[in-house]
Design a protein around this motif. Sequence first.
Motif, short mmCIF file in Angstrom:
data_model
loop_
_atom_site.label_atom_id
_atom_site.label_comp_id
_atom_site.label_asym_id
_atom_site.label_seq_id
_atom_site.Cartn_x
_atom_site.Cartn_y
_atom_site.Cartn_z
N GLN A 213 0.84 -1.20 0.00
CA GLN A 213 0.00 0.00 0.00
C GLN A 213 0.88 1.25 0.00
O GLN A 213 1.72 1.42 0.88
CB GLN A 213 -0.94 0.02 1.21
N GLU B 38 3.80 0.17 2.28
CA GLU B 38 3.73 -0.75 3.42
C GLU B 38 3.44 -2.15 2.89
O GLU B 38 2.50 -2.35 2.11
CB GLU B 38 2.63 -0.33 4.41
N MET C 287 0.67 -8.75 4.44
CA MET C 287 0.63 -10.16 4.11
C MET C 287 -0.76 -10.61 3.70
O MET C 287 -1.76 -10.15 4.25
CB MET C 287 1.10 -10.97 5.31
N ARG C 288 -0.80 -11.54 2.73
CA ARG C 288 -2.05 -12.17 2.32
C ARG C 288 -1.85 -13.67 2.30
O ARG C 288 -0.80 -14.16 1.88
CB ARG C 288 -2.46 -11.70 0.90
N ASN D 121 5.88 -4.58 8.80
CA ASN D 121 5.36 -4.77 10.16
C ASN D 121 6.14 -5.86 10.88
O ASN D 121 6.32 -6.96 10.34
CB ASN D 121 3.88 -5.19 10.10
N ASP E 17 3.45 2.35 14.91
CA ASP E 17 2.20 2.05 14.21
C ASP E 17 1.02 2.23 15.16
O ASP E 17 1.17 2.13 16.38
CB ASP E 17 2.26 0.59 13.74
N LYS F 79 -6.07 4.69 12.30
CA LYS F 79 -7.26 4.93 11.48
C LYS F 79 -8.47 5.38 12.30
O LYS F 79 -9.27 6.20 11.83
CB LYS F 79 -7.61 3.64 10.74
N GLU G 159 -9.91 7.66 3.81
CA GLU G 159 -10.92 7.10 2.89
C GLU G 159 -11.69 8.14 2.09
O GLU G 159 -12.39 7.79 1.15
CB GLU G 159 -11.91 6.23 3.68
N PHE H 7 -7.34 3.90 1.52
CA PHE H 7 -8.04 3.49 0.30
C PHE H 7 -8.29 4.66 -0.65
O PHE H 7 -8.34 4.48 -1.86
CB PHE H 7 -9.37 2.82 0.66
#
Length: 274
Positions: free
Chosen positions: A44, A58, A61-62, A112, A174, A198, A234, A253
Amino acid sequence: AKKSARGSVRVFDESMDGAIRFRRAIEGGLSNAIEAGELRLVYQPIVSHDTLEVVAFEALMRWDSAEYGSISPAMFIPIAEESNLIHDLGDWVLGEALTMLERWPGQYVSVNFSPRQFRRPNFVGHVVERVDRAGIAPSRLQIEITETAIFDDAERAADTLYRVRQMGFRIALDDFGTGYSSLYNIRKFALDCLKIDKSFIDGMGRERESAAIVQSIIHLGRALGLEVVAEGVETEAQVQALRIAGCSHLQGFHLSRPIEAARATELAEARFIE
Ligand code: C2E
Ligand code: CA
Ligand code: CA
Ligand code: CA
């Protein structure tokens, strides 16, 4: 009455059992995920507010599990964190992220690190070795930690952070504002960047409290010469409010969702969010 009491005990037992079985299943799946090629990173962009230049990505992980489908890191990282799995996952993430740096013209990557990774004996030596081997300038790696990583043993954390910084890596705190003793931490530790959580950005347009907190974090960061990143941006209204508040960097986003490696490289070369 006795019967129903016993019945409810049994239901409770079964659900506990289910939770444990679920955890074990996730652990088992995760321990094969690297070899099975089920993990990937998405990236991102972090952009400077004034020019919308992409200064960093940044790494996130997926996990696309053959057995369980796509599982969120918010779900599996805490499970990995409770076992030694986090070290293998973390090493894999670092390796992938360093590979990307070779392809990007000048951006840094923000990775991270969980509290357990950060507290690992010889954490600094380990990261230095990986970065050296990749032939990457340490200043292109930002280590993102949360305040939980430094909460338990502040003295040892201070020592680790000092050495991380001395080796030339960047450090970001963070989810800033959500942890314990935030102000103590930024006074005590060598940092480069604060990432405003956020939840404060979400609240900005709604409540005076959130707007005031965002404003104070930005003032504080600027006074201390830190980069300040607003996370989870956002809406255009948030972008405008953050401009007025003097926030140096944006992530969210509205600027870009996390993107695949190949697209991140294209964007890194283009340098600006359109
Ligand atoms: P985080 O480090 O706070 O990462 C930010 C999360 O917010 C990411 O969720 C990101 O996709 C999401 N996000 C970014 N912009 C927006 C936005 O505008 N709106 C909304 N609703 N969400 C936004 P993700 O990728 O699901 O990661 C969740 C958490 O999992 C991360 O929170 C981090 O704590 C952990 N995680 C992810 N990858 C890693 C990793 O490689 N290592 C470790 N230790 N933890 C990781
Ligand atoms: Ca993060
Ligand atoms: Ca965050
Ligand atoms: Ca978070």
